[in-house]
Design an enzyme around this catalytic site. Structure first.
Site, PDB file in Angstrom:
ATOM      1  N   LEU A 167       0.816  -1.207   0.000  1.00  0.00           N
ATOM      2  CA  LEU A 167       0.000   0.000   0.000  1.00  0.00           C
ATOM      3  C   LEU A 167       0.857   1.267   0.000  1.00  0.00           C
ATOM      4  CD1 LEU A 167      -2.822   1.281   0.183  1.00  0.00           C
ATOM      5  CD2 LEU A 167      -2.627   1.132   2.670  1.00  0.00           C
ATOM      6  N   ASP A 168       0.636   2.113  -1.015  1.00  0.00           N
ATOM      7  CA  ASP A 168       1.282   3.423  -1.129  1.00  0.00           C
ATOM      8  C   ASP A 168       2.809   3.343  -1.168  1.00  0.00           C
ATOM      9  OD1 ASP A 168      -1.168   4.775  -1.148  1.00  0.00           O
ATOM     10  OD2 ASP A 168      -1.243   4.845   1.035  1.00  0.00           O
ATOM     11  N   GLU A 169       3.361   2.216  -1.569  1.00  0.00           N
ATOM     12  CA  GLU A 169       4.813   2.074  -1.581  1.00  0.00           C
ATOM     13  C   GLU A 169       5.331   1.612  -2.939  1.00  0.00           C
ATOM     14  OE1 GLU A 169       6.175  -0.256   1.708  1.00  0.00           O
ATOM     15  OE2 GLU A 169       5.103   0.940   3.202  1.00  0.00           O
TER      16      GLU A 169
END
Length: 282
Positions: free
Chosen positions: A225-227
């Protein structure tokens, strides 16, 4: 003549550029722009060439001409027809500032793309889509129907021939399966310079922590997530006299700009994946 974009990556060895450009010269292609990068850490070489080629050589023909060179250097190589308008699906929830900015930049011609659908888990943007003549799909997502709705999205990507899915503040987490299926074809805008403030009300979290810089990060979507690999970022200085609502206003502007730039870079084939990072040719 017809414009094409050639991108390739391979282990770095002497003679790569010479081999490629010799074949292009042999078919009468003219190189208009060339960018290259050698990543010393991974020993990977990246090349992007914009060229004008005779109309007798379409994308498939150019790839055939380059196949012996590609095999020789074990390249990941592709050729794109730059005259073909890329197809984009925009996904949005209630906050529509990033979507509206994308639609505006397409309308004025800065972004050369066709929005083939807008997908949302709310009805909030239906009027905007209808005013722009864009098909609108409202698919509310729950734990019970998440797999079904993601199946619809995959079907929409297939049926529309979409080249890119843009999460313009779409506030639903894509499943690991979907992220893997569309890897390298989904761009998200994250409301932080780095994913320090996850979840709801990130700018309020930043305000409470007294941060001095806020910003946004556009990245490819991955199961983490979000990486995912970062494409573009921007920050702006804030101070103690600003309210949380001021932070939100500044953040909206940054998010819109960063996402649009990331989409433009991707659609122009200027972004190449390099493991967990990207090579971005400006």
């Amino acid at each position: 003549m017809q414009t094409h974009i050639l991108t390739l990556s391979c282990d770095d060895k002497p003679g790569i550029v010479a081999a490629v450009t010799t074949e292009l010269a042999g078919i009468g292609a003219n190189i208009a722009e060339s960018n290259q990068f050698w990543d010393r850490e991974s020993n990977r070489f990246f090349l992007r060439i914009a060229m004008d080629a005779p109309k007798t050589h379409d994308r498939e023909a150019i790839e055939r001409v380059l196949r012996p060179v590609s095999d020789r250097f074990d390249m990941r190589l592709s050729v794109a027809d730059a005259t073909r308008k890329p197809r984009v699906i925009i996904m949005v929830s209630k906050f529509d500032h990033a979507m509206l900015h994308l639609l505006y930049q397409i309308r004025v011609g800065w972004l050369d793309a066709e929005v083939v659908a807008i997908v949302s888990n709310h009805e909030a943007s239906r009027a905007t889509a209808e005013a722009s003549g864009i098909p609108y799909h409202c698919w509310p997502v729950t734990k019970a129907n998440k797999d079904e709705q993601e199946g619809k999205l995959l079907g929409l990507v297939r049926d529309t021939g979409a080249d890119l899915v843009v999460l313009a503040r779409y506030m639903q987490v894509l499943s690991d399966t979907l992220a893997k299926r569309l890897y390298g074809r989904v761009i998200n805008i994250h409301h932080s310079f780095l994913p320090s403030f996850k979840g709801a009300r990130p700018y309020h979290q930043a305000h409470l922590r007294g941060v001095k810089l806020i910003g946004a990060t556009a990245h490819f979507v991955t199961p983490d997530l979000d990486e995912g690999p970062i494409i573009e970022q921007e920050t702006e200085r804030v101070n103690h006299a600003m309210s949380a609502e001021d932070f939100v206003a500044v953040g909206r502007d940054i998010e819109s700009r960063v996402l649009a730039r990331a989409v433009k870079l991707h659609l122009e084939h200027r972004v190449m994946l390099n493991g967990h990072r990207t090579v971005v040719f400006g």
